[in-house]
Motif scaffolding. Structure first.
Motif, PDB file in Angstrom:
ATOM      1  N   ILE A 139     -36.505  -3.271 -23.362  1.00  0.00           N
ATOM      2  CA  ILE A 139     -35.254  -3.368 -24.117  1.00  0.00           C
ATOM      3  C   ILE A 139     -34.946  -2.021 -24.758  1.00  0.00           C
ATOM      4  N   PRO A 140     -33.758  -1.458 -24.525  1.00  0.00           N
ATOM      5  CA  PRO A 140     -33.420  -0.151 -25.113  1.00  0.00           C
ATOM      6  C   PRO A 140     -33.200  -0.259 -26.616  1.00  0.00           C
ATOM      7  N   TYR A 141     -33.383   0.874 -27.299  1.00  0.00           N
ATOM      8  CA  TYR A 141     -33.261   0.905 -28.756  1.00  0.00           C
ATOM      9  C   TYR A 141     -31.851   0.566 -29.245  1.00  0.00           C
ATOM     10  N   ILE A 142     -30.844   0.746 -28.397  1.00  0.00           N
ATOM     11  CA  ILE A 142     -29.478   0.461 -28.831  1.00  0.00           C
ATOM     12  C   ILE A 142     -29.300  -1.004 -29.195  1.00  0.00           C
ATOM     13  N   MET A 143     -30.200  -1.868 -28.693  1.00  0.00           N
ATOM     14  CA  MET A 143     -30.116  -3.290 -29.027  1.00  0.00           C
ATOM     15  C   MET A 143     -30.459  -3.562 -30.492  1.00  0.00           C
ATOM     16  N   VAL A 144     -31.177  -2.638 -31.120  1.00  0.00           N
ATOM     17  CA  VAL A 144     -31.524  -2.832 -32.537  1.00  0.00           C
ATOM     18  C   VAL A 144     -30.275  -2.782 -33.423  1.00  0.00           C
ATOM     19  N   PRO A 145     -29.454  -1.704 -33.354  1.00  0.00           N
ATOM     20  CA  PRO A 145     -28.219  -1.734 -34.155  1.00  0.00           C
ATOM     21  C   PRO A 145     -27.263  -2.832 -33.718  1.00  0.00           C
ATOM     22  N   PHE A 146     -27.275  -3.182 -32.417  1.00  0.00           N
ATOM     23  CA  PHE A 146     -26.403  -4.278 -31.983  1.00  0.00           C
ATOM     24  C   PHE A 146     -26.811  -5.587 -32.646  1.00  0.00           C
ATOM     25  N   VAL A 147     -28.101  -5.893 -32.658  1.00  0.00           N
ATOM     26  CA  VAL A 147     -28.559  -7.150 -33.273  1.00  0.00           C
ATOM     27  C   VAL A 147     -28.236  -7.164 -34.762  1.00  0.00           C
ATOM     28  N   ILE A 148     -28.401  -6.015 -35.424  1.00  0.00           N
ATOM     29  CA  ILE A 148     -28.062  -5.940 -36.849  1.00  0.00           C
ATOM     30  C   ILE A 148     -26.578  -6.223 -37.060  1.00  0.00           C
ATOM     31  N   LEU A 149     -25.731  -5.582 -36.259  1.00  0.00           N
ATOM     32  CA  LEU A 149     -24.290  -5.818 -36.372  1.00  0.00           C
ATOM     33  C   LEU A 149     -23.938  -7.258 -36.009  1.00  0.00           C
ATOM     34  N   LEU A 150     -24.617  -7.817 -35.010  1.00  0.00           N
ATOM     35  CA  LEU A 150     -24.352  -9.207 -34.623  1.00  0.00           C
ATOM     36  C   LEU A 150     -24.636 -10.150 -35.781  1.00  0.00           C
TER      37      LEU A 150
END
Length: 352
Positions: free
Chosen positions: A182-193
């Protein structure tokens, strides 16, 4: 007269959707259908398409859909209010160019990225001002700013591309979370989600978004700040689009004026496919996320099967049309099943 008034009040109070049990509202819905379709398509692609089940495929799939996932969050809220933002793709390109131009001018990357976020916020505020204060239709406004932002992006860099970005940041944009694919960009996405889910589904602000989509005038008379709510949503849309533009730049290591051309159509297609009504007042974020992933899985599997991009676009468009037609047909069937002229139970008991 009393019976008529009681019937009218009861009709306004009773919602056919919320008469059903919670499990039925959650499981038997368009959003759940998209989730089920996503699971089925993923399982079939894993078995039938060679190479789809490889870990690297998941990594590239998430990298591909990350900008769409990010921008779809504020777009969902905007479309629930009955508005639309067609300028997000151009804002991604403009934020990319601002980042590249800042680095080219000798600014540290972090400063250039902050400038890009500021430009995104300003662009979103311009859209919000023209829609809420001036009173122009969001479709017309964002078509205009789509051309404006893209023109600014192309005008700043022309046909040149900036590729001299810090290796630390470009590597981070493509890096995987340790021990996963899983790429690191998913971390800010999950936070924003999480932030957007809480904001939409668990706050008065979110209930106001639904109320605006159902009836702007009724929402205003209920004490909801309609214009302020829409302005905030357009501001968030510009800000998140700029963040997606920074990621887009780092992932491909290139800032160009034509970056992310046509991205807004992919975002809107995913939001509509995910169950958000184009007329406003309806939509769930989990359905939109599932729709983005479904389109990503379809595109990835078809590319691995050597299907051309034109055919992929045709299949994706057909899926979108079928989902919209299917939802309209289902609503028509549900209305047809209800007997016209039937008084609600409360009214009937009052009359007796």
């Amino acid at each position: 007269m009393t019976i008529a008034n009681t019937a009218s009040a009861s009709t306004n109070r009773v919602s056919h959707d919320f008469e059903k049990p919670l499990w039925r509202r959650v499981l038997i819905s368009r959003e759940s259908g998209i989730v089920a379709l996503l699971i089925l398509v993923t399982l079939y692609a894993t078995v039938a398409v060679r190479g789809f089940g490889q870990p690297i495929t998941l990594n590239y799939l998430l990298l591909d859909v990350a900008p769409i996932l990010l921008i779809a969050l504020p777009m969902t809220l905007i479309m629930i209010t009955g508005e639309i933002d067609l300028s997000v793709g151009s804002m991604v390109g403009l934020a990319s160019v601002v980042t590249g131009a800042g680095v080219q001018a000798g600014l540290p990357f972090e400063v250039a990225a902050l400038l890009a976020l500021l430009v995104g916020a300003i662009g979103g505020a311009v859209n919000g001002f023209l829609v809420t204060v001036v009173g122009l239709p969001s479709l017309a406004v964002t078509i205009g700013t789509l051309a404006l932002f893209r023109g600014l992006a192309v005008g700043v860099l022309g046909t040149t591309a900036v590729t001299d970005f810090p290796e630390l940041w470009t590597a981070l944009a493509k890096a995987k979370i340790a021990g996963t694919t899983i790429p690191y960009i998913m971390v800010p996405f999950v936070i924003l989600l999480v932030v957007f889910v809480i904001m939409l589904h668990f706050t008065p602000f979110g209930r106001g978004i639904y109320a605006i989509g159902l009836s702007k005038d009724a929402a205003r008379f209920s004490g909801i700040h309609v214009e302020r709510t829409k302005f905030v949503l357009f501001l968030l849309s510009g800000l998140v689009a700029a963040f997606a533009g920074i990621f887009f730049t780092l992932r491909f290591g290139s800032a160009r004026g034509d970056n992310a051309t046509g991205l807004e159509l992919q975002v809107i297609a995913a939001v509509v496919l995910g169950g958000v009504s184009v007329f406003g007042g309806r939509g769930q974020l989990y359905g939109v996320v599932a729709a983005v992933l479904l389109i990503g899985v379809l595109s990835s599997a078809l590319r691995l099967a050597n299907v051309t991009s034109d055919v992929i676009n045709v299949i994706t468009g057909a899926l979108l049309v079928l989902s919209v037609v299917g939802a309209s047909l289902l609503a028509w069937v549900q209305r047809a099943r209800r007997r016209p002229g039937r008084l609600p139970r409360v009214a009937a008991s009052t009359a007796s």
